[in-house]
Write an enzyme that holds these catalytic residues in place. Sequence first.
Site, PDB file in Angstrom:
ATOM      1  N   CYS A 162       0.691  -1.143  -0.073  1.00  0.00           N
ATOM      2  CA  CYS A 162      -0.083  -0.104   0.117  1.00  0.00           C
ATOM      3  C   CYS A 162       1.055   1.183   0.024  1.00  0.00           C
ATOM      4  O   CYS A 162       0.208   2.175  -0.085  1.00  0.00           O
ATOM      5  CB  CYS A 162      -0.817   0.014   1.019  1.00  0.00           C
ATOM      6  N   HIS A 302      -2.624   7.930   5.993  1.00  0.00           N
ATOM      7  CA  HIS A 302      -2.936   6.627   5.285  1.00  0.00           C
ATOM      8  C   HIS A 302      -4.429   6.195   5.868  1.00  0.00           C
ATOM      9  O   HIS A 302      -4.969   5.666   5.040  1.00  0.00           O
ATOM     10  CB  HIS A 302      -1.973   5.679   5.820  1.00  0.00           C
ATOM     11  N   GLU A 313      -0.988   5.370  13.792  1.00  0.00           N
ATOM     12  CA  GLU A 313      -0.591   6.243  12.729  1.00  0.00           C
ATOM     13  C   GLU A 313      -0.931   7.751  13.537  1.00  0.00           C
ATOM     14  O   GLU A 313      -0.014   8.557  13.513  1.00  0.00           O
ATOM     15  CB  GLU A 313      -1.309   6.494  11.309  1.00  0.00           C
ATOM     16  N   LYS A 334      -9.649   7.886   2.228  1.00  0.00           N
ATOM     17  CA  LYS A 334     -10.285   6.690   2.078  1.00  0.00           C
ATOM     18  C   LYS A 334     -11.521   6.251   2.813  1.00  0.00           C
ATOM     19  O   LYS A 334     -12.275   5.336   2.397  1.00  0.00           O
ATOM     20  CB  LYS A 334      -9.099   5.746   2.728  1.00  0.00           C
ATOM     21  N   HIS A 339      -9.992   2.098   0.125  1.00  0.00           N
ATOM     22  CA  HIS A 339      -8.273   1.904   0.140  1.00  0.00           C
ATOM     23  C   HIS A 339      -7.899   1.548  -1.228  1.00  0.00           C
ATOM     24  O   HIS A 339      -8.141   0.169  -1.413  1.00  0.00           O
ATOM     25  CB  HIS A 339      -7.980   0.912   1.167  1.00  0.00           C
ATOM     26  N   PHE A 398       1.633  -3.341   3.834  1.00  0.00           N
ATOM     27  CA  PHE A 398       1.931  -4.674   4.574  1.00  0.00           C
ATOM     28  C   PHE A 398       3.347  -5.007   4.107  1.00  0.00           C
ATOM     29  O   PHE A 398       3.880  -4.541   3.478  1.00  0.00           O
ATOM     30  CB  PHE A 398       1.265  -5.888   3.832  1.00  0.00           C
TER      31      PHE A 398
END
Length: 412
Positions: A162, A302, A313, A334, A339, A398
């Site tokens: 991502c 994010h 975050e 998002k 996402h 990830f």
Amino acid sequence: MRRVVVTGQGVVSPVGIGTDVFWQALKGGASGIRTIDRFDVSEFPTRIAGLVTDFDPETYMDRRDARRMDRFVQFAVAGAVMAMEQAQLEVTADVAPRIGVYIGSGIGGLYTLEDQHRVLLERGPKRVSPFFIPMMIGDMASGQVSIRFGAQGPNSAPVSACATGSNSIGDAFKIIARGAADAMICGGAEATITPLALAGFCAAKALSVRNDEPQRASRPFDGLRDGFVMGEGAGILVLEELDFARARGAQILAEVVGYGMSGDAYHLVQPAPEGAGAARAMRAALADANLAVHEIGYINAHGTATPIGDVSESTAIKDVFAEHAKRVAVSSTKSMTGHLLGAAGGIEAAVCIMAIRDGVLPPTINYEVPDPQCDLDYVPNVARQRDLTYAMSNSFGFGGHNATLIFKRYAE
């Protein structure tokens, strides 16, 4: 280091195709999340996604070429066509070796993989398409875009889950800054709303199961969040060295001034404790831009709406920004797009550029129940006017990949 500016943008997203439609939807708090209707989802725990609708690849390429591209590559080419049209950049023989392409995909051609696997099982190996491999592999977004425009400069396809879109833009920025190219077409593309991908993310228990309320399902930083919502699309930028852009009279949209990266070295899918890796990426981007924390006016987070990720975050932002953390505006678009995985950094970079241009902070929609561990200003539910000089974009993937970009209002 040479100055690098943005001269073109192209967006394919669940809330609209084209930067103007996309931006108007975000400012209005519109959601692109809906029930999946492309395949039978009755047995899936999650049955919703951010779907790109009304996309006709033949608007951007001829039918023969489109049939030889996976959906994620079609998105990338469409985004690049829009970005290059806005930039009005012509790739002529004399400049072609100095114009490159860096467009990544976190997962690649799952549509083609699943389709051709079905052909193999049902009809045998002789019926598998000779275009199977070149349609599926993740570098084909960069490959097809370079062919489309004749860009002969640096060409690659970062893959960092991502964080892919942000890494692609950041790497392209550095290639121009150090003098290895004069312009780069860069960003991310993804198209993974397929049975296998949906099943995989469901098995990982990463997705929201708020199926009865699709438009309220993606709720970053909200106390009732229950996972992210998959999306698809592409975000493509044209970056140029400042003098190169000036010499041809290009309209300059913003300047790229900072890029930071880090690795968590911790876990396959969970962020490092206290958001340590994310904090390192933000600090690296600030150092690269030679900025103090109080100069950042907006962070496009994010913010995926996972229970652990949003806390991580928020903690990282508080660690990096200290007292300024309570004053900087933080939002997650998002909440509206879902996402987009490897494409997220591309469209969110475009968000930062348009936020600087218009002095508008897009909201985090579906923010209803405060989470004591997420206690920043998330621009809840309604867009806000604010003059901006600098905006930051975060992308975390990830595998522990972290990337942060910083954009600046262009000034001579």
